[in-house]
Design a protein around this motif. Sequence first.
Motif, PDB file in Angstrom:
ATOM      1  N   TRP A   1     -18.426 -81.188 -69.636  1.00 42.92           N
ATOM      2  CA  TRP A   1     -18.232 -79.977 -70.427  1.00 42.92           C
ATOM      3  C   TRP A   1     -19.186 -79.884 -71.608  1.00 42.92           C
ATOM      4  CZ3 TRP A   1     -14.568 -75.981 -69.674  1.00 42.92           C
ATOM      5  CH2 TRP A   1     -13.788 -76.138 -68.533  1.00 42.92           C
ATOM      6  N   PHE A   2     -19.379 -80.965 -72.323  1.00 46.64           N
ATOM      7  CA  PHE A   2     -20.262 -80.903 -73.495  1.00 46.64           C
ATOM      8  C   PHE A   2     -21.690 -80.627 -73.049  1.00 46.64           C
ATOM      9  CE2 PHE A   2     -21.910 -81.604 -77.620  1.00 46.64           C
ATOM     10  CZ  PHE A   2     -23.083 -82.333 -77.486  1.00 46.64           C
ATOM     11  N   CYS A   3     -22.156 -81.374 -72.050  1.00 46.11           N
ATOM     12  CA  CYS A   3     -23.524 -81.182 -71.562  1.00 46.11           C
ATOM     13  C   CYS A   3     -23.707 -79.776 -71.004  1.00 46.11           C
ATOM     14  CB  CYS A   3     -23.845 -82.194 -70.454  1.00 46.11           C
ATOM     15  SG  CYS A   3     -23.699 -83.902 -70.988  1.00 46.11           S
ATOM     16  N   GLU A   4     -22.649 -79.290 -70.366  1.00 41.74           N
ATOM     17  CA  GLU A   4     -22.743 -78.025 -69.637  1.00 41.74           C
ATOM     18  C   GLU A   4     -22.779 -76.826 -70.575  1.00 41.74           C
ATOM     19  OE1 GLU A   4     -19.655 -77.751 -66.792  1.00 41.74           O
ATOM     20  OE2 GLU A   4     -20.395 -75.897 -65.883  1.00 41.74           O
ATOM     21  N   TRP A   5     -22.037 -76.921 -71.698  1.00 38.53           N
ATOM     22  CA  TRP A   5     -21.880 -75.722 -72.521  1.00 38.53           C
ATOM     23  C   TRP A   5     -22.428 -75.825 -73.935  1.00 38.53           C
ATOM     24  CZ3 TRP A   5     -21.017 -71.588 -69.876  1.00 38.53           C
ATOM     25  CH2 TRP A   5     -20.324 -71.680 -68.670  1.00 38.53           C
ATOM     26  N   ILE A   6     -22.763 -77.007 -74.397  1.00 33.80           N
ATOM     27  CA  ILE A   6     -23.197 -77.139 -75.791  1.00 33.80           C
ATOM     28  C   ILE A   6     -24.530 -77.863 -75.954  1.00 33.80           C
ATOM     29  CG2 ILE A   6     -22.659 -78.107 -78.068  1.00 33.80           C
ATOM     30  CD1 ILE A   6     -19.747 -77.660 -77.562  1.00 33.80           C
TER      31      ILE A   6
END
Lengths: 500, 47
Positions: free
Chosen positions: A152-157
């Motif tokens: 999630w972090f890599c994907e969206w931020i």
Amino acid sequence: MAKHSRVRTLFQAGWFALTNGYVRGYTSGKIFTGNSKILCVPGLNCYSCPGALASCPIGSLQAVLNKSTFKVSLYVFGLMSMFGVLFGRLVCAWMCPFGLVQDLLYKIKLGPKNKNLPGHKYLRWLRFVILAVMVILLPMLVMDVTGTGQPWFCEWICPSGTLFGGIPLTIMNESFRAIIGFRFFWKMFILVAICLLSIWWYRPFCKYLCPLGAIYGVFNPVSTYRFEIDTNKCVKCHACQRACGMDIATFQTPNSMDCIRCGDCMKACPTGAISSTWGALGQSVKTRCFVDDEEERKAGAHARVQASGTSTTPYSIPKTALRVMGVAMIVGGLLSIWASFRFGLYGNFNYRINMPDIAYVGFATLLLGATKVTASAIVALTGVYVLRNIDDNEKILTASEKIRTAYLIYLGGIVATIINIALELQTLSFITNSLIYASYPILVVFPLWMFFACAKRYMETGKLKGLMWFFYVIVMIFTLITSVLSGLLLIDELFYISSE
Amino acid sequence: MSKNRNVITIALFVASVALIVAGVFMGEPDTVLGKAINVCMECIGIG
């Protein structure tokens, strides 16, 4: 640019080049697929960067948590903990590529500079929320029908992945450009926003959004690198806080979770009240290795002169013998540096030798190669020192301590290698192969230390003369053998390169 | 105080090494490597 700031910027750039040195990736549009990616670098360095030679710790953590087979991540969290214990947030100021980008952007002279965004007091806790929710909980709990989660972090931020991975790979691969969608534009928006903010506000990503900094910050109070305040010198002038981009009153909270260890506060302090634990250790090592402790020697020498009524070094080693020793140390040390680099560090990063278990071999050879290079360099430098001070017996006396330091460093590498061998037995044959060609530290450094230790005793008391010459001969023989081996290797490499 | 802090530092270092070793025996490095040697489409924002 202040000298300290320049040094830090150069180190950051050099570290980036070292950890993202897969040049072919930038020219071919493909990423590195070597086994060194089993290791994580300390900073936020996307493993999809074309040049990346190792993995991102945050990305790796999410990758493990994404798998339904793992409830928790021990390996990646262990690596991050180790980096945290060793460095704390020193990683942020010295080893993070996106930190470097923000520093460079902040140097752009475009209007007034600020430290904190409005709402800083509460925003600084946002990075912990991002760590908990987007790095740990969502990847661990939200799974698709196949039992796999998303990073999630890599994907969206993560702006580091967009800048160092997304942009170059998209430019070089038409197939990627064909499937660009909302997520790419969203991540570009995040990246551009952070970059623009970085021009006027100091390191906004590090302060408010970085989950890796959140983890390392927790270790700041207990890491090996800490700040210490001399309360007798501190005048509470707040110069440290004015110099600090993270707006920390260092004299009050020297090991704050927000501190990225840039060192600007130390340079700004007018009374020298701020010091680091590494700085104190470095001064001690420097004194031991390269600077004679004049006061200590003179105090000892004075006591001996008073006791004996004679010179502190009534016996001397023949100058010719010392000259030969000095030259042998320089030649042997330099060839050993090359051999240790070739079969340790260079082989590890470029994988010229194919081994099925090279993942674990890489870690062992990296450690062993690094300590062998360091130990050999100390020997070579001490050889220079001996030649330059050949007429000063007092300075020759200190050579024993210098070589002892080299030996202890090398011994540390051996211990680490043994631990690694215990983890993966197949490494043994590869390690012994490496040790043959880079055997100088094994065969020479210990007898060299013994020679100088005996020489010190002989020069002061006349004792151990026979033992001193015994070790002298051993050092010469082994230096000749190891130098011939390393020399043949060097000639072979040169011939191989020229015949291609 | 400094001595206690050094003890904590050493203990944490030993614990982190133990975590690494435990993770190695559980096969985590293979997962890390498998993810790292393939382009992470989510990380670069593609797809």
